[in-house]
Design a protein around this motif. Structure first.
Motif, PDB file in Angstrom:
ATOM      1  N   VAL A  69       0.796  -1.277  -0.060  1.00 34.59           N
ATOM      2  CA  VAL A  69       0.000  -0.284   0.032  1.00 34.59           C
ATOM      3  C   VAL A  69       1.115   1.204  -0.188  1.00 34.59           C
ATOM      4  O   VAL A  69       1.776   1.097   1.359  1.00 34.59           O
ATOM      5  CB  VAL A  69      -0.996  -0.101   1.377  1.00 34.59           C
ATOM      6  N   SER A  70       0.793   2.012  -1.413  1.00 34.30           N
ATOM      7  CA  SER A  70       1.392   3.463  -0.768  1.00 34.30           C
ATOM      8  C   SER A  70       1.290   4.495  -0.426  1.00 34.30           C
ATOM      9  O   SER A  70       2.177   5.385  -0.020  1.00 34.30           O
ATOM     10  CB  SER A  70       1.341   3.988  -2.796  1.00 34.30           C
ATOM     11  N   ALA A  71       0.132   4.696   0.261  1.00 38.77           N
ATOM     12  CA  ALA A  71       0.485   5.481   1.164  1.00 38.77           C
ATOM     13  C   ALA A  71      -0.574   4.674   2.865  1.00 38.77           C
ATOM     14  O   ALA A  71      -0.343   3.750   3.219  1.00 38.77           O
ATOM     15  CB  ALA A  71      -0.842   6.431   0.445  1.00 38.77           C
ATOM     16  N   TYR A  72      -1.254   6.536   3.671  1.00 39.84           N
ATOM     17  CA  TYR A  72      -1.398   5.698   4.733  1.00 39.84           C
ATOM     18  C   TYR A  72      -3.027   5.901   5.025  1.00 39.84           C
ATOM     19  O   TYR A  72      -3.786   6.143   4.167  1.00 39.84           O
ATOM     20  CB  TYR A  72      -1.241   6.913   5.766  1.00 39.84           C
ATOM     21  N   ILE A  73      -3.126   4.859   5.300  1.00 35.62           N
ATOM     22  CA  ILE A  73      -4.755   4.314   5.303  1.00 35.62           C
ATOM     23  C   ILE A  73      -5.383   4.427   6.954  1.00 35.62           C
ATOM     24  O   ILE A  73      -4.964   3.842   7.529  1.00 35.62           O
ATOM     25  CB  ILE A  73      -4.665   2.654   5.538  1.00 35.62           C
ATOM     26  N   TYR A  74      -6.399   5.741   7.139  1.00 38.50           N
ATOM     27  CA  TYR A  74      -6.876   6.004   7.625  1.00 38.50           C
ATOM     28  C   TYR A  74      -7.578   4.883   8.646  1.00 38.50           C
ATOM     29  O   TYR A  74      -8.047   4.025   7.886  1.00 38.50           O
ATOM     30  CB  TYR A  74      -7.728   7.075   7.943  1.00 38.50           C
ATOM     31  N   SER A  75      -7.510   4.793  10.234  1.00 39.49           N
ATOM     32  CA  SER A  75      -8.308   3.857  10.677  1.00 39.49           C
ATOM     33  C   SER A  75     -10.259   4.474  10.921  1.00 39.49           C
ATOM     34  O   SER A  75     -10.610   5.226   9.901  1.00 39.49           O
ATOM     35  CB  SER A  75      -8.891   4.303  12.307  1.00 39.49           C
ATOM     36  N   GLY A  76     -10.649   3.076  10.400  1.00 35.18           N
ATOM     37  CA  GLY A  76     -12.739   3.275  10.232  1.00 35.18           C
ATOM     38  C   GLY A  76     -12.310   2.817   8.440  1.00 35.18           C
ATOM     39  O   GLY A  76     -12.953   2.309   7.926  1.00 35.18           O
ATOM     40  N   SER A  77     -11.232   2.248   7.982  1.00 34.05           N
ATOM     41  CA  SER A  77     -11.206   1.772   6.634  1.00 34.05           C
ATOM     42  C   SER A  77     -11.472   0.318   6.698  1.00 34.05           C
ATOM     43  O   SER A  77     -10.945  -0.055   7.726  1.00 34.05           O
ATOM     44  CB  SER A  77      -9.852   2.415   5.485  1.00 34.05           C
ATOM     45  N   CYS A  78     -11.797  -0.344   5.550  1.00 36.04           N
ATOM     46  CA  CYS A  78     -11.441  -1.915   5.457  1.00 36.04           C
ATOM     47  C   CYS A  78     -10.600  -1.747   4.559  1.00 36.04           C
ATOM     48  O   CYS A  78     -10.464  -1.224   3.299  1.00 36.04           O
ATOM     49  CB  CYS A  78     -13.415  -1.939   5.137  1.00 36.04           C
ATOM     50  N   MET A  79      -9.553  -3.130   4.765  1.00 35.78           N
ATOM     51  CA  MET A  79      -9.267  -3.896   4.129  1.00 35.78           C
ATOM     52  C   MET A  79      -9.182  -4.796   3.341  1.00 35.78           C
ATOM     53  O   MET A  79      -9.617  -5.841   4.428  1.00 35.78           O
ATOM     54  CB  MET A  79      -7.553  -3.818   4.358  1.00 35.78           C
ATOM     55  N   THR A  80      -9.789  -4.714   2.285  1.00 30.91           N
ATOM     56  CA  THR A  80     -10.768  -6.466   1.600  1.00 30.91           C
ATOM     57  C   THR A  80      -9.750  -7.650   0.273  1.00 30.91           C
ATOM     58  O   THR A  80      -9.362  -6.935  -0.326  1.00 30.91           O
ATOM     59  CB  THR A  80     -11.785  -6.305   1.033  1.00 30.91           C
ATOM     60  N   TRP A  81      -9.359  -8.592   0.870  1.00 34.15           N
ATOM     61  CA  TRP A  81      -9.110  -8.913  -0.324  1.00 34.15           C
ATOM     62  C   TRP A  81     -10.371 -10.144  -1.333  1.00 34.15           C
ATOM     63  O   TRP A  81     -11.462 -10.117  -0.622  1.00 34.15           O
ATOM     64  CB  TRP A  81      -8.353 -10.728  -0.084  1.00 34.15           C
ATOM     65  N   PHE A  82     -10.536  -9.316  -2.608  1.00 33.93           N
ATOM     66  CA  PHE A  82     -11.663  -9.687  -2.908  1.00 33.93           C
ATOM     67  C   PHE A  82     -11.216 -10.811  -4.033  1.00 33.93           C
ATOM     68  O   PHE A  82      -9.998 -10.984  -4.437  1.00 33.93           O
ATOM     69  CB  PHE A  82     -12.734  -8.833  -4.025  1.00 33.93           C
ATOM     70  N   ARG A  83     -12.400 -11.679  -5.085  1.00 34.91           N
ATOM     71  CA  ARG A  83     -11.668 -12.875  -5.916  1.00 34.91           C
ATOM     72  C   ARG A  83     -12.603 -12.790  -6.985  1.00 34.91           C
ATOM     73  O   ARG A  83     -13.628 -12.327  -6.666  1.00 34.91           O
ATOM     74  CB  ARG A  83     -11.094 -13.959  -5.334  1.00 34.91           C
ATOM     75  N   GLN A  84     -12.254 -12.953  -8.159  1.00 38.75           N
ATOM     76  CA  GLN A  84     -13.542 -13.085  -9.766  1.00 38.75           C
ATOM     77  C   GLN A  84     -12.844 -14.150 -10.119  1.00 38.75           C
ATOM     78  O   GLN A  84     -11.566 -14.212 -10.714  1.00 38.75           O
ATOM     79  CB  GLN A  84     -13.095 -11.733 -10.192  1.00 38.75           C
ATOM     80  N   ALA A  85     -13.296 -14.946 -10.466  1.00 38.29           N
ATOM     81  CA  ALA A  85     -12.989 -16.685 -10.900  1.00 38.29           C
ATOM     82  C   ALA A  85     -13.859 -16.259 -12.519  1.00 38.29           C
ATOM     83  O   ALA A  85     -14.881 -15.395 -12.503  1.00 38.29           O
ATOM     84  CB  ALA A  85     -13.988 -17.801 -10.332  1.00 38.29           C
ATOM     85  N   PRO A  86     -13.446 -16.740 -13.614  1.00 33.37           N
ATOM     86  CA  PRO A  86     -14.324 -16.998 -15.038  1.00 33.37           C
ATOM     87  C   PRO A  86     -15.305 -16.614 -14.882  1.00 33.37           C
ATOM     88  O   PRO A  86     -15.906 -18.141 -13.998  1.00 33.37           O
ATOM     89  CB  PRO A  86     -13.314 -17.737 -15.488  1.00 33.37           C
ATOM     90  N   GLY A  87     -16.486 -15.797 -15.860  1.00 30.74           N
ATOM     91  CA  GLY A  87     -17.448 -15.891 -15.348  1.00 30.74           C
ATOM     92  C   GLY A  87     -18.429 -15.765 -14.589  1.00 30.74           C
ATOM     93  O   GLY A  87     -19.350 -16.218 -14.025  1.00 30.74           O
ATOM     94  N   LYS A  88     -18.100 -15.789 -13.158  1.00 29.49           N
ATOM     95  CA  LYS A  88     -18.672 -15.523 -12.053  1.00 29.49           C
ATOM     96  C   LYS A  88     -18.072 -13.727 -11.669  1.00 29.49           C
ATOM     97  O   LYS A  88     -16.852 -12.906 -11.874  1.00 29.49           O
ATOM     98  CB  LYS A  88     -17.761 -16.136 -11.318  1.00 29.49           C
ATOM     99  N   GLU A  89     -19.043 -13.264 -10.600  1.00 30.67           N
ATOM    100  CA  GLU A  89     -18.530 -12.036 -10.234  1.00 30.67           C
ATOM    101  C   GLU A  89     -17.755 -11.826  -9.524  1.00 30.67           C
ATOM    102  O   GLU A  89     -17.298 -13.343  -8.384  1.00 30.67           O
ATOM    103  CB  GLU A  89     -20.145 -11.796  -8.856  1.00 30.67           C
ATOM    104  N   ARG A  90     -17.231 -10.341  -9.211  1.00 34.31           N
ATOM    105  CA  ARG A  90     -16.018 -10.914  -7.785  1.00 34.31           C
ATOM    106  C   ARG A  90     -16.922 -10.988  -6.445  1.00 34.31           C
ATOM    107  O   ARG A  90     -18.164 -10.037  -5.953  1.00 34.31           O
ATOM    108  CB  ARG A  90     -15.799  -9.578  -8.245  1.00 34.31           C
ATOM    109  N   GLU A  91     -16.387 -11.363  -5.738  1.00 32.65           N
ATOM    110  CA  GLU A  91     -16.185 -11.610  -4.228  1.00 32.65           C
ATOM    111  C   GLU A  91     -15.777 -11.253  -3.178  1.00 32.65           C
ATOM    112  O   GLU A  91     -14.167 -11.514  -3.414  1.00 32.65           O
ATOM    113  CB  GLU A  91     -17.377 -13.144  -3.861  1.00 32.65           C
ATOM    114  N   GLY A  92     -16.557 -10.538  -2.248  1.00 31.85           N
ATOM    115  CA  GLY A  92     -15.648 -10.088  -1.017  1.00 31.85           C
ATOM    116  C   GLY A  92     -15.012 -11.496   0.044  1.00 31.85           C
ATOM    117  O   GLY A  92     -16.115 -12.829  -0.387  1.00 31.85           O
ATOM    118  N   VAL A  93     -13.507 -11.499  -0.128  1.00 31.74           N
ATOM    119  CA  VAL A  93     -13.211 -13.863   1.128  1.00 31.74           C
ATOM    120  C   VAL A  93     -13.179 -13.365   2.063  1.00 31.74           C
ATOM    121  O   VAL A  93     -13.570 -13.915   2.672  1.00 31.74           O
ATOM    122  CB  VAL A  93     -11.349 -13.660  -0.054  1.00 31.74           C
TER     123      VAL A  93
END
Length: 120
Positions: free
Chosen positions: A24-48
């Motif tokens: 991450v290039s910059a400071y992330i303020y408290s109260g933010s959410c850092m999330t991993w998403f994934r997207q498989a072929p033919g499927k919608e992006r989902e939060g993991v």
């Protein structure tokens, strides 16, 4: 402007492990959410998995509970996703994201994605 750069993807056999990293290039303020998403072929992006930068609370989608662990380090400059007991259905492009909530519609910044391929 926050830039996110993922690394650590690759190919692995079922049952194996990978650790994804997101710089991450910059400071992330408290109260933010850092999330991993994934997207498989033919499927919608989902939060993991997501982690709140304030209290450190986490969430996981049911399909990865007990197998994946999200964490951050270096004053929130690095986000990790430890993935164990990988399954072929985990195959997808994985994206890290930062936003005001751990939800697709609340993401402010995206990484470019890293491919994870799990073979049976």
């Amino acid at each position: 402007q926050v830039q996110l750069v993922e690394s650590g993807g690759g190919s692995v056999q079922a049952g194996g492990s990978l650790r994804l990293s997101c710089a991450v290039s910059a400071y992330i303020y408290s109260g933010s959410c850092m999330t991993w998403f994934r997207q498989a072929p033919g499927k919608e992006r989902e939060g993991v998995a997501g982690i709140w930068t304030g209290g450190g609370g986490t969430f996981y989608v049911d399909s990865v509970k007990g197998r994946f662990t999200i964490s951050h380090a270096n004053a929130k400059k690095t986000l990790y996703l430890q993935m164990n007991s990988l399954k072929p259905e985990d195959t997808a492009v994985y994206y890290c994201a930062v936003g005001s909530a751990c939800r697709l519609d609340r993401v402010d910044y995206w990484g470019q994605g890293t491919q994870v391929t799990v073979s049976s």
